[in-house]
Design a protein around this motif. Structure first.
Motif, short mmCIF file in Angstrom:
data_model
loop_
_atom_site.label_atom_id
_atom_site.label_comp_id
_atom_site.label_asym_id
_atom_site.label_seq_id
_atom_site.Cartn_x
_atom_site.Cartn_y
_atom_site.Cartn_z
N THR A 1 -25.67 -37.63 -31.64
CA THR A 1 -26.62 -38.97 -32.35
C THR A 1 -26.63 -38.15 -33.95
N ASP B 1 -33.58 -43.05 -38.34
CA ASP B 1 -33.80 -43.86 -37.77
C ASP B 1 -32.58 -44.85 -38.56
N ASN C 1 -28.03 -44.70 -33.03
CA ASN C 1 -29.05 -45.16 -33.50
C ASN C 1 -30.15 -46.24 -34.74
N SER D 1 -28.49 -48.76 -30.42
CA SER D 1 -29.99 -49.69 -30.84
C SER D 1 -29.36 -50.78 -31.38
N ASP D 2 -30.05 -51.93 -31.07
CA ASP D 2 -30.19 -53.50 -30.95
C ASP D 2 -29.88 -53.39 -32.61
N HIS E 1 -29.78 -50.88 -26.29
CA HIS E 1 -31.60 -51.01 -26.16
C HIS E 1 -32.35 -51.01 -27.68
N ALA F 1 -34.46 -50.77 -30.37
CA ALA F 1 -34.25 -49.06 -30.93
C ALA F 1 -35.56 -48.36 -30.58
N GLU G 1 -36.89 -47.45 -27.51
CA GLU G 1 -36.19 -47.19 -26.38
C GLU G 1 -34.91 -46.40 -26.07
N LEU G 2 -34.59 -46.73 -27.03
CA LEU G 2 -32.96 -46.01 -27.47
C LEU G 2 -32.53 -44.49 -26.74
N ARG G 3 -33.72 -43.80 -27.19
CA ARG G 3 -33.44 -42.58 -27.17
C ARG G 3 -33.75 -42.68 -25.67
N THR H 1 -31.32 -43.35 -22.94
CA THR H 1 -29.94 -43.18 -23.06
C THR H 1 -30.43 -41.72 -22.57
#
Length: 260
Positions: A56, A60, A105, A125-126, A183, A185, A187-189, A192
């Protein structure tokens, strides 16, 4: 463990997290970043405590916003050829025996998109933006983008992205298959890493063989791929992990895989 200057290497259970740490440059892929990623991948290759790798970018705003243009702006063609010779981070990711997940991200452009394409799974991320905008600089993708992108999204969509240089959002990337999961943003980490941890509970032998078999599908005719799959299946069949997996299933308990 080597001291890295442009990346961070962290652990979450059996998951290694490689973070490109140049947020002030939107995590651009400099020669130092590429070299350090290769060194980290080499280290993780022999680390039996790591079963899955996540890549990653810091912050952000960006996964990787592309190559470090300032680094190559004044190079001659011969100098650029020399810079591109030898091991590439893209090939090293694709050939790594352990599954590699791109956690996208933010901006994922140019060399960053090629880095993600080299990974086995892309989770975005969305808020992510993706594309191959090299055409705007009078060049083409040089890290496998013209080769891996058509294999992932098809020739037409690859032509669209490479020839126009347009950026697409995460929803469009999901629609055409450039990313596999999207997902929110925030909630991404968490989501994943939850997915990566579940994958890391599987047999390391089976993970390695499955990745190799699926990668081969893009390179081999079907008949050769079927034969290769059979050989890898037999390799799994002879492993301690297969014996443990079958025993655990029969005994209705979670398996405890060792990678042997």
């Amino acid at each position: 463990m080597p001291d890295f200057e442009t990346i961070r290497l962290d652990r979450d259970a059996a998951v290694a997290i490689l973070t490109i740490d140049r947020p002030e440059k939107r995590n651009a892929l400099s020669s130092a970043v590429r070299a350090e990623l290769i060194a980290a991948l080499d280290q993780l290759r022999g680390d039996d405590g790591v079963r899955v790798i996540v890549i990653t970018g810091a912050g952000d705003k960006a996964f990787v916003a592309g190559a470090d243009i300032a680094e190559f702006a004044q190079r001659t063609p011969l100098e650029q050829r020399a810079a591109m010779a030898g091991r590439t981070v893209f090939a090293e990711i694709a050939a790594h025996p352990k599954p590699v997940i791109a956690m996208i991200n933010g901006f994922c452009l140019g060399g960053g998109c090629e880095l993600a394409l080299a990974c086995d799974i892309r989770i975005a991320s969305d808020a992510a933006k993706l594309g191959q905008p090299e055409i705007n600089l009078g060049i083409i993708p040089g890290g496998g983008g013209t080769q891996r992108l058509p294999r992932v999204v098809g020739t037409g969509q690859a032509m669209r992205l490479v020839l126009s240089g347009e950026l697409i959002d995460a929803a469009e990337a999901l629609r055409i298959g450039l990313v596999d999961v999207v997902h929110p943003a925030a909630e991404l980490r968490e989501r994943t890493l939850e997915f990566a941890r579940k994958m890391a509970e599987k047999s390391p032998v089976a993970l390695r063989m499955a990745k190799s078999a699926i990668r081969a599908a893009a390179e081999m005719p079907l008949s050769a791929g079927d034969a290769y799959e059979t050989e890898l299946f037999i390799t799994c069949f002879g492993s301690d992990d297969r014996r443990e997996g079958v025993a655990a299933f029969m005994e209705k308990r979670p398996a405890s895989f060792t990678g042997r």
